[in-house]
Motif scaffolding. Structure first.
Motif, PDB file in Angstrom:
ATOM      1  N   GLU A 158     -30.145  38.217 134.465  1.00  0.00           N
ATOM      2  CA  GLU A 158     -29.680  38.530 135.166  1.00  0.00           C
ATOM      3  C   GLU A 158     -29.742  38.505 136.552  1.00  0.00           C
ATOM      4  O   GLU A 158     -28.630  38.634 137.333  1.00  0.00           O
ATOM      5  N   ALA A 208     -26.686  34.940 126.847  1.00  0.00           N
ATOM      6  CA  ALA A 208     -25.656  34.331 127.707  1.00  0.00           C
ATOM      7  C   ALA A 208     -25.018  34.776 128.925  1.00  0.00           C
ATOM      8  O   ALA A 208     -25.079  34.692 129.863  1.00  0.00           O
ATOM      9  N   ALA A 209     -24.424  36.428 128.350  1.00  0.00           N
ATOM     10  CA  ALA A 209     -24.034  37.097 129.132  1.00  0.00           C
ATOM     11  C   ALA A 209     -25.291  37.304 130.355  1.00  0.00           C
ATOM     12  O   ALA A 209     -24.806  37.942 131.050  1.00  0.00           O
ATOM     13  N   ALA A 210     -26.391  37.794 129.719  1.00  0.00           N
ATOM     14  CA  ALA A 210     -27.011  38.251 130.613  1.00  0.00           C
ATOM     15  C   ALA A 210     -27.435  36.760 131.400  1.00  0.00           C
ATOM     16  O   ALA A 210     -27.695  37.049 132.887  1.00  0.00           O
ATOM     17  N   THR A 211     -27.203  35.516 131.323  1.00  0.00           N
ATOM     18  CA  THR A 211     -28.261  34.855 132.500  1.00  0.00           C
ATOM     19  C   THR A 211     -26.727  34.567 133.325  1.00  0.00           C
ATOM     20  O   THR A 211     -26.482  34.197 134.464  1.00  0.00           O
ATOM     21  N   LEU A 212     -26.028  35.210 132.520  1.00  0.00           N
ATOM     22  CA  LEU A 212     -24.767  35.448 134.009  1.00  0.00           C
ATOM     23  C   LEU A 212     -24.643  36.494 134.576  1.00  0.00           C
ATOM     24  O   LEU A 212     -23.613  37.072 135.633  1.00  0.00           O
ATOM     25  N   GLY A 213     -25.832  37.145 134.603  1.00  0.00           N
ATOM     26  CA  GLY A 213     -25.665  38.077 135.952  1.00  0.00           C
ATOM     27  C   GLY A 213     -25.685  40.007 135.889  1.00  0.00           C
ATOM     28  O   GLY A 213     -25.388  40.838 135.922  1.00  0.00           O
ATOM     29  N   ALA A 214     -25.121  40.366 134.093  1.00  0.00           N
ATOM     30  CA  ALA A 214     -25.371  41.938 133.312  1.00  0.00           C
ATOM     31  C   ALA A 214     -26.089  41.786 133.293  1.00  0.00           C
ATOM     32  O   ALA A 214     -27.035  41.562 131.829  1.00  0.00           O
ATOM     33  N   ASP A 215     -26.352  42.684 133.187  1.00  0.00           N
ATOM     34  CA  ASP A 215     -27.810  43.721 132.434  1.00  0.00           C
ATOM     35  C   ASP A 215     -27.247  44.809 131.674  1.00  0.00           C
ATOM     36  O   ASP A 215     -26.290  44.285 130.828  1.00  0.00           O
ATOM     37  N   PHE A 241     -17.696  34.111 124.621  1.00  0.00           N
ATOM     38  CA  PHE A 241     -17.693  35.193 124.107  1.00  0.00           C
ATOM     39  C   PHE A 241     -16.075  35.321 123.419  1.00  0.00           C
ATOM     40  O   PHE A 241     -14.929  34.635 123.785  1.00  0.00           O
ATOM     41  N   PHE A 288     -25.766  26.761 126.925  1.00  0.00           N
ATOM     42  CA  PHE A 288     -25.984  26.862 125.113  1.00  0.00           C
ATOM     43  C   PHE A 288     -25.129  25.788 124.459  1.00  0.00           C
ATOM     44  O   PHE A 288     -24.619  25.396 124.076  1.00  0.00           O
ATOM     45  N   MET A 298     -19.121  40.336 137.073  1.00  0.00           N
ATOM     46  CA  MET A 298     -20.600  40.987 136.844  1.00  0.00           C
ATOM     47  C   MET A 298     -20.860  40.882 138.610  1.00  0.00           C
ATOM     48  O   MET A 298     -22.957  41.711 138.352  1.00  0.00           O
TER      49      MET A 298
END
Lengths: 298, 385
Positions: B100, A192-199, B114, B108, B129
């Motif tokens: 990203e 989820a974090a990746a889809t939100l732009g987090a590397d 989180f 999902f 981000m």
């Protein structure tokens, strides 16, 4: 409940069951007995013994410990081993277990190699260190052959030797704990974090690490307690009369070389108090973090 | 595959978010999938998939579990590398980018909120981000939380929210960055029936108000029909049919799609005569007059699968010719109609609706209008009910 008048015997059993008292409580008995016999009694016995030195009143043994610079310094010697060893163990286990979450060829072999040191006794580890890292050991011979060192590097019979031994024996525990904490974090969170732009780095820093931190603190406490009680390796690969004169050696010498049981017990009590202090501080910090479920659903 | 677009694009609501009246209808003109496929070792989860998605469209990927729909979605999101094919967004290849860098929002199935962050921080994460300024983040987060009606829960942690609220947080988090494409992976499957209905409307409303382009994965055909502009029906990793809800509902391409679209009665019979837009099939004690499905050529002597919806199969009126007779076994009360499960003498199960009283054990003569019985060539095996 008072309306049920029939079968008062049954009602009592029901009332007890509601408070969690039933026959399964008997399962706890062996453990409690063992705890009393093997921990509570010796501990309390030692505690009262520490207040009965041959001279100096009830606190005489404690006073002696803190007034003798050599004895007092054992606290510093212990901390300067236990804290770096625990930090290194926890710190090294994070990236390794992070990578080990994914499947790859040879994963089981690496896992076995990482965990095998658990099965080695401290004495065996210490001997191995002496053989391998000693002045005539393979490590120094290799360095010499490669022309990297003119004279052998001193890695044993000093602080470094004990630190190495603590890392070798403590790392598997830290790794296994960290690994299980990490696998409790649902992989969809990082996705989820990746889809939100987090590397990769931001995913670790903002998602995985904060969720892992309470577990790392617990891991730190456990490895710290193990390292704090360091004894055989401090004697065998360390410098027990100098830089690795740790508090457990001090207690051993007091009780079994000077036959001053009160001093030995006082040393052990000081050791306990210091460990509890560190654990208390870490637990206090930990309680300020998020410690709830780490599954995907929140 | 011909992407037949629904002629009417979704109507955009006006003045949904204060201060941004000039929100573009859609940030995406066209997303094209060329032969996108994914294999796990010897198993092909997704056979080459070609699809063109136009900005503003709501696409549903529909199929039973294991049909490859979630695989397709993960490939789009960048969470799974493609085995072959390419994804082109407005002329740029995106399939080589990590998730990203794609700028797609994703909801999902388990929400993946989180747990250690508040609702506000969860929603703000994507903006943080992207390095958006603090004041701007705050404004946009407040806006989107108002849109999903969660403003008063902004300070809570996900664990303190109900399932429906968590689901709305997940949607808010995915859309606050105004992504070119929103991907939703069975977002309603963890909710109870009433909430699912309410959230369905909510999702469609947000899709329209935000001018989103959405790809939505589901196994629930009712959900797909009611939400989507266009449906992609998948089976065993292959596309069975692409079309608008009306096309799929009225003209399913094969018995599998038909079964998915509510044609519960699927009978394999022998064609006795065909031509002139009608066909007659009989066997197993039944004789059915019906209509060949689109692009289906039938000839006498061939075997055909006849598909009929329960709501089109009824007890025959007095004097009306019947398809056959069956004994009612289970009768369910559904308000104005009864749902009847009956068995023919040859053991075939028939599902029909009745407006009049039917009791278990009654012998019922059943009838269907010829234009409501669809005939398919029987080369494809029939779905086991």
């Amino acid at each position: 409940m008072s309306t049920i008048t029939a079968a008062p015997k049954l009602a009592l059993r029901h009332r007890l069951a509601e408070r969690g008292v039933d026959r399964t409580l008997l399962l706890v008995v062996p453990g409690v007995l063992a705890l009393i016999a093997l921990f509570c009694y010796p501990f309390l016995y030692g505690l009262q013994l520490s207040f009965q030195p041959t001279k100096g009143g009830a606190l005489g043994a404690y006073r002696t410990f803190f007034s003798d610079p050599f004895q007092r310094k054992s606290i510093w010697a212990t901390f300067s081993l236990a804290i770096p060893a625990s930090l290194i163990n926890v710190g090294a286990s994070v990236p390794i277990s992070y990578r080990m979450r994914r499947d790859f060829r040879g994963k089981r072999l690496i896992l076995a190699l990482l965990v095998v040191p658990i099965s080695l006794g401290t004495v065996l580890t210490a001997e191995g260190i002496l053989e391998f890292y000693g002045p005539a050991g393979w490590f120094n011979r290799t360095l010499h052959l490669l022309g990297l060192a003119d004279s052998p590097v001193r890695l044993t019979m000093n602080y470094t030797g004990v630190l190495l031994s603590l890392i070798i024996s403590g790392f598997p525990f830290a790794y296994l704990l960290t690994h299980s904490y990490l696998s409790g974090i649902h992989p969809s969170l990082e996705k989820a974090a990746a889809t939100l732009g987090a590397d990769r780095w931001n995913r670790f820093r903002h998602i995985t690490f904060p969720l892992l931190l309470p577990g790392l603190m617990t891991t730190f406490c456990l490895t710290f307690v193990m390292a704090f009680a360091v004894f055989p390796s401090a004697l065998m690969v360390g410098d027990p009369d100098g830089s690795t004169h740790v508090i457990s050696i001090e207690a051993y010498e007091a009780a079994l070389e000077r036959f001053d049981y009160a001093a030995g017990c006082a040393d052990a009590m000081i050791m306990t108090a210091l460990m509890l202090l560190v654990i208390g501080v870490v637990a206090g910090l930990r309680s300020r973090l998020y410690r709830g479920a780490t599954g995907g659903k929140g | 595959m011909s992407p037949e677009l629904r002629d009417a694009q979704p109507v955009l609501a006006v003045g949904d978010t204060p201060g941004r009246p000039d929100r573009p209808a859609s940030q995406l003109r066209e997303l094209t999938l060329h032969g996108v496929s994914r294999a796990y070792g010897a198993h092909t989860a997704l056979h080459p998939l070609d699809l063109t998605i136009t900005g503003g469209e709501f696409i549903a990927l529909l199929g039973p579990s294991g049909c490859g729909k979630t695989t397709a979605l993960n490939c789009l999101a960048g969470l799974l590398p493609l085995t072959a094919g390419s994804i082109v967004l407005d002329g740029d290849r995106v399939d080589t980018l990590p998730p990203e860098k794609r700028g797609f929002g994703m909801v999902f199935q388990n929400y993946a909120l989180f747990p250690h962050l508040t609702v506000r921080a969860n929603v703000a994460f994507g903006l943080r981000m992207r390095g958006v300024g603090k004041a701007e983040i705050q404004r946009r987060v407040e806006d989107v939380l108002r849109l999903v009606r969660l403003s008063e829960h902004a300070g809570k942690h996900p664990g303190q929210l109900s399932g429906g609220q968590q689901q709305r947080v997940a949607i808010a988090r995915a859309i606050v960055t105004e992504p070119k494409l929103v991907l939703m992976d069975e977002p309603l499957s963890n909710l109870d029936a009433a909430l699912r209905l309410a959230m369905r409307g909510e999702i469609r409303r947000i899709h329209q108000e935000f001018g989103l382009t959405t790809v939505y994965v589901t196994h629930d055909q009712e959900e797909a029909l009611s939400l989507a502009d266009r449906l992609v029906v998948l089976r065993d990793g292959r596309v069975s049919q692409v079309g608008t809800p009306a096309e799929l509902y009225e003209h399913p391409a094969d018995p599998h799609v038909a079964a998915f679209m509510g044609y519960r009665n699927l009978l394999t019979l022998d064609v006795v005569s065909a031509g002139g837009g009608t066909a007659v099939a009989q066997g197993r004690g039944l004789r059915i007059v019906g209509t060949p499905a689109r692009a289906v050529e039938l000839a006498a002597g061939q075997r055909a699968t006849v598909a009929i919806r329960p709501e089109d199969l009824r007890p025959a009126g007095p004097g009306e010719p019947t398809v056959g007779e069956a004994v009612a076994e289970i009768v369910e009360y559904h308000g104005r109609v009864l749902h009847v499960e009956a068995r023919t003498r040859d053991g075939d199960r028939l599902y029909l609706n009745s407006g009049e009283a039917v009791h278990p054990g009654d012998v019922v003569g059943v009838a269907v209008d010829p234009d409501r019985a669809l005939f398919f060539g029987a080369d494809a095996e029939v779905v086991a009910q």
